[in-house]
Write a protein that holds these residues in place. Structure first.
Motif, PDB file in Angstrom:
ATOM      1  N   VAL A  42       0.844  -1.210   0.000  1.00  0.00           N
ATOM      2  CA  VAL A  42       0.000   0.000   0.000  1.00  0.00           C
ATOM      3  C   VAL A  42       0.871   1.249   0.000  1.00  0.00           C
ATOM      4  N   VAL A  46       0.921   3.943  -2.998  1.00  0.00           N
ATOM      5  CA  VAL A  46       0.583   5.334  -2.669  1.00  0.00           C
ATOM      6  C   VAL A  46       1.730   6.264  -3.035  1.00  0.00           C
ATOM      7  N   LEU A 289      -5.565   6.621   2.290  1.00  0.00           N
ATOM      8  CA  LEU A 289      -5.159   5.329   1.743  1.00  0.00           C
ATOM      9  C   LEU A 289      -4.062   4.686   2.589  1.00  0.00           C
TER      10      LEU A 289
END
Length: 413
Positions: A42, A46, A289
């Motif tokens: 992640v 990102v 996020l």
């Protein structure tokens, strides 16, 4: 030296314990592997998204702001319906700012028109047309693979010259040198003076993909596309010492109010837009996020941590007799503690390394136009989280092992 030797022995015992129980080791590190993979993946995606967007924002200029009718996002100091009543910036206002500004290193005007067909014989392509003034290359880079930038006389006189993108050059002039060639734009003949460097596809292109963009002089653009209600953008680049562009912005506001005859207590009827505002909005989205990545990964790491702790309790139980023998031969409590603590940390680190390796493999995948880049900071983060999980999972079993009475431990079966 004795302390270092004991640490080395603790590492050796831990490694032997892990090798002697391969199946148990693999099952124990799965939870950590999944958790670290989720978090690092992640973070990597990102970071890659943010880098792509920030690189695109740089293409519209650094240390600049835009004088426009519409703000970049409503919800500001005015009601939405008031913006409709505001006049659009004009070429005369651009010239006024250009002639009078002292706190700017460059002032330019530009405008866009999309979906315009360019033709050269039977070859054609729809492109984004951008009209610019001469100072535009001081606001934003116009990297050329061949040819040249506009001359000041060409922009002042509104000559029909163009700088075309790579894709346009290939579509209109396949297997040819584009410079000096003529093509038609809205029925008018234009001469190619330069071809931009190929950029390729990217996730976001603020200001349009340069490969599919045709840049012409603002005078030519105005004659062809601004016969109705022109709505150009005035771009101002501040001086290097102007932190936050406060001086340049204050000067622009004063000059615009003067040019438009706004009374001292009257409200501004124009917007000052900054690329940093878009970057901050993007950062806010990416923070959400990132938090989601932590939450998702934390559940897996929690399961993995309990798995490692459970295995360490089993390992202490299995080696109770050996612990008693080691302590009876003079092993210190901290040596026993390190032995089991290192085993837990090594177990967690192996799981973390596997998760990071899976993210590394992910970086070779093609996710549309997004280029996945595994940052060193994310690797360090993954290893740090793995180490912390190993310490937290192994500290209690290690302390129980270190505090065992050697006599009782030797008698254990």
């Amino acid at each position: 030296m004795k302390f270092l030797r004991q640490i080395y022995e603790s590492f050796r015992f831990a490694w032997q314990a892990l090798k002697s129980n391969i199946t148990r080791t693999i099952l124990s590190l799965l939870g950590v592997t999944v958790g670290i993979f989720a978090i690092v993946a992640v973070f990597t995606i990102v970071d890659s998204l943010e880098k792509s967007i920030r690189d695109s924002l740089k293409s519209i200029g650094e240390d600049v702001f835009y004088v426009q009718k519409w703000p970049w996002g409503f919800g500001g100091e005015y009601q939405w319906w008031k913006y409709f009543q505001w006049p659009s910036p004009s070429n005369a206002e651009y010239k006024f700012l250009y002639d009078n500004m002292e706190k700017a290193s460059a002032v330019a005007v530009m405008d866009f028109r999309g979906g315009v067909t360019l033709k050269n014989g039977s070859n054609s392509m729809d492109a984004l047309i951008q009209g610019i003034s001469y100072e535009y290359n001081q606001i934003s880079d116009v990297p050329l693979v061949s040819g040249r930038y506009f001359m000041q006389q060409e922009t002042s006189n509104g000559r029909n010259v163009a700088i075309i993108g790579w894709d346009i050059a290939q579509a209109l002039f396949p297997n040819q040198v584009a410079e000096g060639k003529i093509f038609k734009l809205a029925g008018n003949k234009f001469t190619v003076v330069g071809v931009q460097e190929r950029k390729g596809e990217s996730l976001v292109d603020f200001g349009g993909n340069p490969d599919k963009k045709c840049i012409i002089t603002y005078g030519s653009f105005a004659k062809m596309f601004q016969s109705g209600r022109p709505d150009p953008d005035i771009v101002v680049k501040g001086l290097p010492g102007d932190e936050g562009l406060k001086e340049a912005e204050a000067e622009v506001i004063g000059l615009m109010r003067t040019k438009r005859g706004i009374k001292p207590r009257g409200e501004n009827n124009f917007s000052i837009n900054r690329p940093e505002a878009a970057a901050q909005a993007v950062s806010g989205l990416f923070s959400v996020l990132t938090l989601a990545g932590w939450v998702i990964g934390s559940f897996s790491i929690l399961v993995g941590g309990f798995g490692i702790a459970n295995i360490m309790f089993v390992s202490v139980k299995e080696r109770t007799n050996l612990i008693g023998i080691q302590k009876s031969l003079g092993a210190k409590n901290y040596a026993i503690l390190f032995q089991f603590l290192f085993e837990a940390v090594m177990l967690s680190l192996v799981g973390g390394l596997v998760g990071i390796f899976l993210v590394f493999l992910l970086s070779f995948m093609q996710l549309g136009s997004l280029k996945i880049i595994l940052m060193p900071s994310n690797v360090v983060l993954g290893l740090a989280v793995s180490s912390v999980i190993g310490v937290l999972s192994g500290i209690i079993p290690a302390m129980l092992a270190a505090r065992m009475d050697p006599v009782i431990a030797i008698r254990a079966k």
